[in-house]
Design a protein around this motif. Structure first.
Motif, PDB file in Angstrom:
ATOM      1  N   ASP A 145       0.814  -1.226   0.149  1.00  0.00           N
ATOM      2  CA  ASP A 145      -0.043  -0.041  -0.095  1.00  0.00           C
ATOM      3  C   ASP A 145       1.034   1.075  -0.119  1.00  0.00           C
ATOM      4  N   ARG A 146       1.944   1.348   0.866  1.00  0.00           N
ATOM      5  CA  ARG A 146       3.035   2.409   0.786  1.00  0.00           C
ATOM      6  C   ARG A 146       3.669   2.529  -0.448  1.00  0.00           C
ATOM      7  N   ILE A 147       3.926   1.421  -1.063  1.00  0.00           N
ATOM      8  CA  ILE A 147       4.515   1.705  -2.514  1.00  0.00           C
ATOM      9  C   ILE A 147       3.617   2.148  -3.525  1.00  0.00           C
ATOM     10  N   GLU A 148       2.565   1.764  -3.331  1.00  0.00           N
ATOM     11  CA  GLU A 148       1.417   2.263  -4.305  1.00  0.00           C
ATOM     12  C   GLU A 148       1.040   3.757  -4.161  1.00  0.00           C
ATOM     13  N   LEU A 149       1.146   4.163  -2.990  1.00  0.00           N
ATOM     14  CA  LEU A 149       0.706   5.508  -2.661  1.00  0.00           C
ATOM     15  C   LEU A 149       2.074   6.384  -3.107  1.00  0.00           C
ATOM     16  N   LEU A 150       3.284   5.891  -3.061  1.00  0.00           N
ATOM     17  CA  LEU A 150       4.333   6.575  -3.385  1.00  0.00           C
ATOM     18  C   LEU A 150       4.514   6.834  -4.918  1.00  0.00           C
ATOM     19  N   GLU A 151       4.117   5.752  -5.565  1.00  0.00           N
ATOM     20  CA  GLU A 151       4.096   5.722  -6.978  1.00  0.00           C
ATOM     21  C   GLU A 151       3.196   6.871  -7.364  1.00  0.00           C
ATOM     22  N   GLU A 152       1.934   6.839  -6.916  1.00  0.00           N
ATOM     23  CA  GLU A 152       1.096   8.010  -7.122  1.00  0.00           C
ATOM     24  C   GLU A 152       1.593   9.371  -7.026  1.00  0.00           C
ATOM     25  N   GLU A 153       2.174   9.571  -5.694  1.00  0.00           N
ATOM     26  CA  GLU A 153       2.943  10.736  -5.531  1.00  0.00           C
ATOM     27  C   GLU A 153       3.835  11.149  -6.360  1.00  0.00           C
ATOM     28  N   ILE A 154       4.871  10.140  -6.776  1.00  0.00           N
ATOM     29  CA  ILE A 154       5.906  10.440  -7.613  1.00  0.00           C
ATOM     30  C   ILE A 154       5.238  10.845  -9.197  1.00  0.00           C
ATOM     31  N   ILE A 155       4.111  10.198  -9.688  1.00  0.00           N
ATOM     32  CA  ILE A 155       3.485  10.666 -10.915  1.00  0.00           C
ATOM     33  C   ILE A 155       2.946  11.888 -10.854  1.00  0.00           C
ATOM     34  N   LEU A 173      11.865   2.839   1.439  1.00  0.00           N
ATOM     35  CA  LEU A 173      10.999   1.500   1.309  1.00  0.00           C
ATOM     36  C   LEU A 173      12.163   0.553   0.808  1.00  0.00           C
ATOM     37  N   ARG A 174      13.029   0.770   0.313  1.00  0.00           N
ATOM     38  CA  ARG A 174      13.952  -0.583  -0.581  1.00  0.00           C
ATOM     39  C   ARG A 174      14.567  -0.876   0.624  1.00  0.00           C
ATOM     40  N   LYS A 175      14.894  -0.089   1.695  1.00  0.00           N
ATOM     41  CA  LYS A 175      15.549  -0.797   3.062  1.00  0.00           C
ATOM     42  C   LYS A 175      14.694  -1.713   3.688  1.00  0.00           C
ATOM     43  N   GLU A 176      13.282  -1.682   3.512  1.00  0.00           N
ATOM     44  CA  GLU A 176      12.541  -2.533   4.331  1.00  0.00           C
ATOM     45  C   GLU A 176      12.344  -3.628   3.494  1.00  0.00           C
ATOM     46  N   LEU A 177      12.405  -3.561   2.325  1.00  0.00           N
ATOM     47  CA  LEU A 177      12.354  -4.708   1.295  1.00  0.00           C
ATOM     48  C   LEU A 177      13.237  -5.566   1.377  1.00  0.00           C
ATOM     49  N   ILE A 178      14.674  -5.061   1.868  1.00  0.00           N
ATOM     50  CA  ILE A 178      15.697  -5.698   2.287  1.00  0.00           C
ATOM     51  C   ILE A 178      15.565  -6.602   3.601  1.00  0.00           C
ATOM     52  N   VAL A 179      14.972  -5.910   4.502  1.00  0.00           N
ATOM     53  CA  VAL A 179      14.543  -6.779   5.647  1.00  0.00           C
ATOM     54  C   VAL A 179      13.623  -7.738   5.366  1.00  0.00           C
ATOM     55  N   LEU A 180      12.542  -7.537   4.263  1.00  0.00           N
ATOM     56  CA  LEU A 180      11.692  -8.713   4.024  1.00  0.00           C
ATOM     57  C   LEU A 180      12.671  -9.772   3.414  1.00  0.00           C
ATOM     58  N   ALA A 185       8.652 -14.826  -1.333  1.00  0.00           N
ATOM     59  CA  ALA A 185       9.723 -14.686  -1.902  1.00  0.00           C
ATOM     60  C   ALA A 185       9.549 -13.949  -3.388  1.00  0.00           C
ATOM     61  N   ASP A 186       8.676 -14.535  -4.242  1.00  0.00           N
ATOM     62  CA  ASP A 186       8.577 -13.974  -5.444  1.00  0.00           C
ATOM     63  C   ASP A 186       7.919 -12.707  -5.362  1.00  0.00           C
ATOM     64  N   MET A 187       6.752 -12.534  -4.341  1.00  0.00           N
ATOM     65  CA  MET A 187       6.540 -11.219  -4.497  1.00  0.00           C
ATOM     66  C   MET A 187       7.526 -10.112  -3.681  1.00  0.00           C
ATOM     67  N   VAL A 188       8.446 -10.492  -2.965  1.00  0.00           N
ATOM     68  CA  VAL A 188       9.328  -9.638  -2.366  1.00  0.00           C
ATOM     69  C   VAL A 188      10.301  -9.022  -3.542  1.00  0.00           C
ATOM     70  N   GLU A 189      10.536  -9.913  -4.410  1.00  0.00           N
ATOM     71  CA  GLU A 189      11.387  -9.854  -5.608  1.00  0.00           C
ATOM     72  C   GLU A 189      10.559  -8.744  -6.736  1.00  0.00           C
ATOM     73  N   SER A 190       9.207  -9.008  -6.659  1.00  0.00           N
ATOM     74  CA  SER A 190       8.252  -8.245  -7.524  1.00  0.00           C
ATOM     75  C   SER A 190       8.371  -6.760  -6.946  1.00  0.00           C
ATOM     76  N   TYR A 191       8.296  -6.652  -5.430  1.00  0.00           N
ATOM     77  CA  TYR A 191       8.361  -5.286  -5.126  1.00  0.00           C
ATOM     78  C   TYR A 191       9.680  -4.527  -4.974  1.00  0.00           C
ATOM     79  N   ARG A 192      10.640  -5.250  -5.161  1.00  0.00           N
ATOM     80  CA  ARG A 192      12.028  -4.908  -5.565  1.00  0.00           C
ATOM     81  C   ARG A 192      12.236  -4.210  -7.045  1.00  0.00           C
ATOM     82  N   ASP A 193      11.678  -5.049  -7.990  1.00  0.00           N
ATOM     83  CA  ASP A 193      11.369  -4.551  -9.254  1.00  0.00           C
ATOM     84  C   ASP A 193      10.732  -3.229  -9.385  1.00  0.00           C
TER      85      ASP A 193
END
Length: 357
Positions: free
Chosen positions: A196-206, A220-227, A268-276
């Motif tokens: 949800d935070r990633i989607e909101l941030l994407e909308e903010e950037i656009i 957020l990338r740091k938190e994905l590293i933790v995940l 694990a696949d979802m984490v990689e998708s979030y990273r991409d």
């Protein structure tokens, strides 16, 4: 919607990457220890809450299936439990360790797994972790938690109290599977909140990317590293249960661990998708920044071009020659100003016809 992020949180970077396996970290002794015991079979269940570790010792060989959950770790208490239930010394060291990688070990009389429960801190937008150790023995499961104030096992506690539930009809191996399954399922809850935070941030950037957007992306990338650090190793841990031929695991329970394995692979696949997504978002931010710079440069270039005729005309009539056409003409000033206006207007029309702006 404006997001609130902890900007430039360099302390968080240190927390994530400060790992040195050559240094044994010192675990702080828990101020309070809470012990919850569920002793049950298919017909009855008894629930106990103790403050002293010795009170749970008599559940070792009572013929029922017993789950002993210890919240808060003290070295003396862990050593006493391990001695009473014949838990290997190497497992004891892993229970008392800090920052361990998720793992699974199999000894003579017990199976052991260590992984992290994850929680999402809504205030700081961070992924928090709590190490949990699970020991599976004959007719008992012992779980060791660091934080007594929270866990993800409430639904499991409710299921145990249902007389005809699968938990009540099965043995300790199914109880061990249920604990791991609860932890893995909660990974998806954390990932959903982070998504949800990633989607909101994407909308903010656009919509309105600003100077802090890149810092938020980095946060957020740091938190994905933790995940990723917590999710990826659990796949090998669960696979260890599937491949095990221990007498503590019934053959029918293996299919349940395969289900957990499927879930952790998906996580694990979802984490990689979030990273991409975060990498693409960073590229999007850089592209928007470049586009904004190009727009500014285009406007400045057009303004410069439009002012060029006026500069040339003013420069010509400002030269120190005795004879300049229309220099002493009564309408010379108006003719010069008219040219300064007409030529830029004509240039604007040409620019628009060519689609330059």
């Amino acid at each position: 919607m404006q997001l609130i992020f902890p900007i430039f949180n360099t302390k968080r970077t240190g927390e994530i990457f400060h790992v040195n396996p050559t240094v044994i970290p010192q675990r702080e002794e828990a101020k309070e220890v809470s012990i919850q015991v569920f002793d049950f079979n298919s017909n009855e269940i008894r629930e106990y809450n103790f403050d002293r570790i010795e009170e749970c010792f008599h559940f070792r060989d009572n013929g029922n299936t017993t789950w002993i959950n210890i919240d808060g770790l003290r070295k003396a208490d862990v050593e006493a439990v391990c001695k009473r239930f014949d838990i290997h010394y190497l497992i004891l060291e892993d229970i008392l360790s800090v920052g361990q990688r998720p793992k699974m070990d199999e000894m003579d009389n017990e199976m052991f797994c260590l992984l992290n429960m994850l929680y999402f801190n809504e205030k700081n937008i961070t992924v928090e972790q709590e190490q949990i150790s699970i020991v599976l023995g004959k007719n008992f499961v012992i779980s060791f938690q660091e934080d007594a104030s929270r866990d993800v096992f409430d639904a499991l506690r409710n299921r145990i109290k249902i007389a005809n539930s699968k938990l009540r009809q099965s043995g300790a191996d199914y109880l061990c599977y249920s604990l791991i399954d609860m932890i893995v399922d909660n990974y998806f809850v954390v990932m959903e909140k982070l998504s949800d935070r990633i989607e909101l941030l994407e909308e903010e950037i656009i919509r309105y990317a600003n100077a802090r957007s890149l810092a938020r992306i980095n946060s957020l990338r740091k938190e994905l590293i933790v995940l990723k650090r917590n999710v990826a190793p659990v796949r090998d841990m669960v696979n260890g249960f599937i491949r095990s031929d221990s007498d503590l695991l019934e053959e029918k329970t293996t299919k349940y661990f395969k289900d957990v394995y499927d879930h952790i692979v998906q996580a694990a696949d979802m984490v990689e998708s979030y990273r991409d997504m975060m990498m693409n978002m960073q590229d999007l931010y850089m592209n928007k920044a470049n586009m904004k710079m190009n727009e500014v440069m285009k406007v400045m270039t057009i303004v410069t071009c439009l002012l060029a005729p006026a500069t040339v005309i003013g420069g010509i009539f400002g030269m120190n020659f005795d004879r300049i056409p229309y220099l002493h003409h009564k309408n010379g000033f108006y003719i010069a100003v008219g040219l300064m206006l007409i030529v830029p207007i004509w240039m604007i029309r040409v620019f628009k016809q060519r689609g330059w702006f």
